[in-house]
Design an enzyme around this catalytic site. Structure first.
Site, PDB file in Angstrom:
ATOM      1  N   ASP A 144      -4.693  -7.864  -7.564  1.00 24.97           N
ATOM      2  CA  ASP A 144      -4.334  -8.616  -6.345  1.00 24.97           C
ATOM      3  C   ASP A 144      -5.335  -9.770  -6.174  1.00 24.97           C
ATOM      4  O   ASP A 144      -6.215  -9.724  -5.305  1.00 24.97           O
ATOM      5  CB  ASP A 144      -4.385  -7.657  -5.135  1.00 24.97           C
ATOM      6  CG  ASP A 144      -3.943  -8.327  -3.843  1.00 24.97           C
ATOM      7  OD1 ASP A 144      -3.299  -9.398  -3.910  1.00 24.97           O
ATOM      8  OD2 ASP A 144      -4.232  -7.773  -2.764  1.00 24.97           O
TER       9      ASP A 144
ATOM     10  N   PHE B  26      -9.699  -6.689  -7.936  1.00 23.21           N
ATOM     11  CA  PHE B  26      -9.785  -7.526  -6.727  1.00 23.21           C
ATOM     12  C   PHE B  26      -9.543  -6.622  -5.496  1.00 23.21           C
ATOM     13  O   PHE B  26      -8.656  -6.869  -4.693  1.00 23.21           O
ATOM     14  CB  PHE B  26      -8.758  -8.670  -6.733  1.00 23.21           C
ATOM     15  CG  PHE B  26      -8.808  -9.553  -7.956  1.00 23.21           C
ATOM     16  CD1 PHE B  26      -9.757 -10.567  -8.068  1.00 23.21           C
ATOM     17  CD2 PHE B  26      -7.901  -9.371  -9.005  1.00 23.21           C
ATOM     18  CE1 PHE B  26      -9.792 -11.388  -9.192  1.00 23.21           C
ATOM     19  CE2 PHE B  26      -7.934 -10.186 -10.129  1.00 23.21           C
ATOM     20  CZ  PHE B  26      -8.877 -11.201 -10.225  1.00 23.21           C
TER      21      PHE B  26
ATOM     22  N   CYS C 225      -0.570 -14.393  -3.794  1.00 20.69           N
ATOM     23  CA  CYS C 225      -0.516 -14.721  -2.355  1.00 20.69           C
ATOM     24  C   CYS C 225      -0.403 -16.226  -2.140  1.00 20.69           C
ATOM     25  O   CYS C 225      -0.709 -16.721  -1.062  1.00 20.69           O
ATOM     26  CB  CYS C 225      -1.721 -14.145  -1.623  1.00 20.69           C
ATOM     27  SG  CYS C 225      -3.287 -14.725  -2.262  1.00 20.69           S
TER      28      CYS C 225
ATOM     29  N   ARG D  39       0.848  -1.211   0.000  1.00 26.96           N
ATOM     30  CA  ARG D  39       0.000   0.000   0.000  1.00 26.96           C
ATOM     31  C   ARG D  39       0.872   1.244   0.000  1.00 26.96           C
ATOM     32  O   ARG D  39       0.584   2.232  -0.672  1.00 26.96           O
ATOM     33  CB  ARG D  39      -0.923  -0.001   1.235  1.00 26.96           C
ATOM     34  CG  ARG D  39      -2.117  -0.937   1.083  1.00 26.96           C
ATOM     35  CD  ARG D  39      -3.124  -0.766   2.223  1.00 26.96           C
ATOM     36  NE  ARG D  39      -2.730  -1.384   3.473  1.00 26.96           N
ATOM     37  CZ  ARG D  39      -2.896  -2.665   3.801  1.00 26.96           C
ATOM     38  NH1 ARG D  39      -3.473  -3.480   2.952  1.00 26.96           N
ATOM     39  NH2 ARG D  39      -2.507  -3.129   4.972  1.00 26.96           N
TER      40      ARG D  39
ATOM     41  N   ASP E 242     -14.530  -5.770  -7.441  1.00 28.24           N
ATOM     42  CA  ASP E 242     -14.461  -7.012  -6.664  1.00 28.24           C
ATOM     43  C   ASP E 242     -15.789  -7.739  -6.861  1.00 28.24           C
ATOM     44  O   ASP E 242     -16.809  -7.125  -7.160  1.00 28.24           O
ATOM     45  CB  ASP E 242     -14.247  -6.723  -5.169  1.00 28.24           C
ATOM     46  CG  ASP E 242     -13.670  -7.913  -4.415  1.00 28.24           C
ATOM     47  OD1 ASP E 242     -12.458  -7.917  -4.136  1.00 28.24           O
ATOM     48  OD2 ASP E 242     -14.436  -8.854  -4.115  1.00 28.24           O
TER      49      ASP E 242
ATOM     50  N   ASN F 272     -17.247  -9.785 -11.947  1.00 29.90           N
ATOM     51  CA  ASN F 272     -16.125 -10.707 -12.136  1.00 29.90           C
ATOM     52  C   ASN F 272     -14.993  -9.927 -12.805  1.00 29.90           C
ATOM     53  O   ASN F 272     -15.187  -9.323 -13.865  1.00 29.90           O
ATOM     54  CB  ASN F 272     -16.591 -11.870 -13.011  1.00 29.90           C
ATOM     55  CG  ASN F 272     -15.490 -12.888 -13.219  1.00 29.90           C
ATOM     56  OD1 ASN F 272     -14.337 -12.536 -13.475  1.00 29.90           O
ATOM     57  ND2 ASN F 272     -15.841 -14.141 -13.093  1.00 29.90           N
ATOM     58  N   ALA F 273     -13.819  -9.952 -12.189  1.00 36.42           N
ATOM     59  CA  ALA F 273     -12.710  -9.116 -12.665  1.00 36.42           C
ATOM     60  C   ALA F 273     -12.328  -9.431 -14.109  1.00 36.42           C
ATOM     61  O   ALA F 273     -12.029  -8.520 -14.896  1.00 36.42           O
ATOM     62  CB  ALA F 273     -11.495  -9.328 -11.762  1.00 36.42           C
TER      63      ALA F 273
HETATM   64  C1  LIG Z   1      -6.321 -11.145  -2.152  1.00 37.69           C
HETATM   65  S1  LIG Z   1      -7.897 -10.446  -1.991  1.00 37.69           S
HETATM   66  C2  LIG Z   1      -7.606  -8.779  -2.419  1.00 37.69           C
HETATM   67  C3  LIG Z   1      -7.161  -7.931  -1.256  1.00 37.69           C
HETATM   68  C4  LIG Z   1      -7.208  -6.455  -1.504  1.00 37.69           C
HETATM   69  N1  LIG Z   1      -6.394  -6.042  -2.611  1.00 37.69           N
HETATM   70  C5  LIG Z   1      -6.799  -5.707  -0.243  1.00 37.69           C
HETATM   71  O1  LIG Z   1      -5.638  -5.284  -0.177  1.00 37.69           O
HETATM   72  O2  LIG Z   1      -7.603  -5.598   0.678  1.00 37.69           O
HETATM   73  C6  LIG Z   1      -8.764 -11.074  -3.376  1.00 37.69           C
HETATM   74  C7  LIG Z   1     -10.137 -10.459  -3.628  1.00 37.69           C
HETATM   75  O3  LIG Z   1     -10.604 -10.985  -4.861  1.00 37.69           O
HETATM   76  C8  LIG Z   1     -12.025 -11.083  -4.803  1.00 37.69           C
HETATM   77  N2  LIG Z   1     -12.402 -11.996  -5.895  1.00 37.69           N
HETATM   78  C9  LIG Z   1     -12.287 -13.335  -5.951  1.00 37.69           C
HETATM   79  N3  LIG Z   1     -12.635 -13.786  -7.183  1.00 37.69           N
HETATM   80  C10 LIG Z   1     -12.969 -12.694  -7.926  1.00 37.69           C
HETATM   81  C11 LIG Z   1     -13.381 -12.508  -9.266  1.00 37.69           C
HETATM   82  N4  LIG Z   1     -13.515 -13.522 -10.107  1.00 37.69           N
HETATM   83  N5  LIG Z   1     -13.617 -11.254  -9.684  1.00 37.69           N
HETATM   84  C12 LIG Z   1     -13.482 -10.200  -8.843  1.00 37.69           C
HETATM   85  N6  LIG Z   1     -13.097 -10.329  -7.560  1.00 37.69           N
HETATM   86  C13 LIG Z   1     -12.832 -11.556  -7.103  1.00 37.69           C
HETATM   87  C14 LIG Z   1     -12.296 -11.519  -3.398  1.00 37.69           C
HETATM   88  O4  LIG Z   1     -13.608 -11.137  -3.022  1.00 37.69           O
HETATM   89  C15 LIG Z   1     -11.210 -10.755  -2.619  1.00 37.69           C
HETATM   90  O5  LIG Z   1     -11.734  -9.550  -2.115  1.00 37.69           O
END
Ligand SMILES: C[S@@+](CC[C@H](N)C(=O)[O-])C[C@H]1O[C@@H](n2cnc3c(N)ncnc32)[C@H](O)[C@@H]1O
Length: 391
Positions: free
Chosen positions: A295, A225, A335, A208, A247, A274-275
């Site tokens: 991410d 994400f 991750c 960050r 997200d 969906n990303a």
């Molecule tokens: C590793 S976390 C991200 C953390 C965030 N960058 C933070 O620093 O707080 C992954 C995120 O991807 C989201 N996610 C999972 N599959 C997804 C998809 N297909 N499209 C969009 N978001 C998705 C989850 O809800 C989650 O919030």
């Protein structure tokens, strides 16, 4: 105490402080082991290697906590480890009131994760053996940390691997469902019961801060994400004129919006989609950004899923590169400890070839220092980020 002998040759890595004995590496037991009981591990010749706990049903059957013959696994040892973890965190002088106190093997306490949000602790017991020592852990936390409350988070993935039902709920004192934490000059809501992980991605603190200095006033940014907006908020605070945060979780986005409001950072566009689909749409519409950050969740929870995970990362990088301006930046994180930095480099090279761009690496990041990385224990390094300039 039950004696576990390992097969010839295995002692070498254990004597180099690798703390796991896999099931096929065990030659014999002095008697049939009980799940979770403490064991002495010996080499093929019967010489002492260390003390650990055992789960004969799990692939990682023994996790070692002590390589010192004089230091058996006792309440005192657990408390000593928690104390030194706390002293280490204090020595980091992190500019926040939220941090990881115990990072499992990274603090020589395999199977235990403890995050601190202001005066509250959130714990996860991720192995059968550590769960059996939960009373010791809780007593030691009360003595060392003196929290106002302790909340236990369930971990369903671990449940399958270790074969026990983890619990969820307040196990000591009082823990409000939502806590406001501070990191530098930003505040964040942390919803402990509903949030992902223990409530907040503490591990991305360093990232960050990198993003904060990378974004220049007037930038257009895409946070893919975004979860509860840790990056999006920093982009906006750095002066970005446009931030789109996407997200799939409506619950995470709701917290993200509250976070923006809490910090008087209006104008972030929150998108529930969906990303992969969303990035394709942006590309079709011809939208481009100065910074695209991705991410994603862990695509590789085990070794077997690495090839499909790499295809996922490549797909993301191609889509990300399509929407980065020439001279802009692409940032990708993984991750999963099964995905190495070299994997990410290769994925970026492959994606760049497909879209015809040169990539200049301008930075790399790892999990922040309150998630210690022990060189002898590979899985303690799990989070990597690569920052490239897209030429
Ligand atoms: C590793 S976390 C991200 C953390 C965030 N960058 C933070 O620093 O707080 C992954 C995120 O991807 C989201 N996610 C999972 N599959 C997804 C998809 N297909 N499209 C969009 N978001 C998705 C989850 O809800 C989650 O919030």
């Amino acid at each position: 105490m039950i004696q576990v002998r390992v097969k010839p040759g295995i002692e070498e890595k254990l004597r180099s402080y690798f703390p796991w004995v896999y099931r096929p590496e065990i030659a014999s037991y002095s008697r049939k082991p009980q799940k979770g009981e403490h064991v002495v591990v010996r080499d093929a010749g019967g010489h002492f290697i260390g003390y650990g706990y055992i789960n004969p049903d799990a692939n990682i059957s023994v996790r070692l906590l002590s390589f010192n013959k004089e230091k058996k696994i006792t309440y005192e040892l657990i408390k000593e480890r928690i104390e030194s973890a706390y002293i280490y965190r204090k020595s980091l002088s992190l500019d926040t009131d939220a941090f990881r106190l115990i990072h499992s093997e990274g603090d020589f306490l395999p199977g235990l994760v403890v995050d601190v949000y202001r005066s509250h602790a959130v714990v996860e017991f991720t192995t059968f053996g550590m769960n059996l020592m939960r009373d010791w852990v809780i007593s030691a936390l009360l003595e060392v940390l003196k929290p106002a409350g302790i909340y236990e988070k369930k971990n369903e993935y671990i449940q399958k691997i270790e074969g026990f039902e983890t619990q969820e709920g307040i196990i000591y004192g009082d823990v409000p469902p939502e806590i406001i934490i501070r990191e530098k000059d930003l505040n964040y809501y942390v919803n402990i019961p509903q949030g992902q992980k223990t409530g907040f991605y503490l591990d991305q603190r360093r990232a960050r801060s990198i993003i904060r200095s990378l974004v220049k006033p007037g930038f257009t940014c895409l946070d893919v994400f975004c979860h509860t907006g840790g990056f999006a908020l920093n982009m906006k605070k750095a002066g970005a004129k446009e931030v789109i945060a996407v997200d799939i979780s409506s619950q995470a986005l709701e917290v993200g919006k509250k976070n923006a409001h809490l910090n008087n950072l209006d104008g972030i566009v929150w998108v529930e989609e969906n990303a992969f689909d969303f990035m394709r749409k942006l590309h079709r519409e011809g939208q481009t950004f100065d910074l695209v950050l991705m991410d994603p969740p862990s695509f590789a929870k085990n070794k077997a899923s690495v090839p499909s995970a790499l295809r996922g990362y490549k797909e993301l990088c191609v889509r990300g590169l399509h929407v980065v301006k020439r001279g802009g930046y692409l940032v990708i994180y993984s991750c999963s400890f099964h995905i190495t930095a070299e994997h990410l480099f290769q994925v970026l090279v492959d994606a760049a070839r497909d879209v015809g761009r040169h990539l200049r690496v301008i930075n790399m990041s790892f999990q922040d220092l309150d998630h210690p990385w022990i060189l002898q224990v590979p899985n303690t390094l799990y989070l990597k980020g690569i920052y490239v300039e897209v030429l």
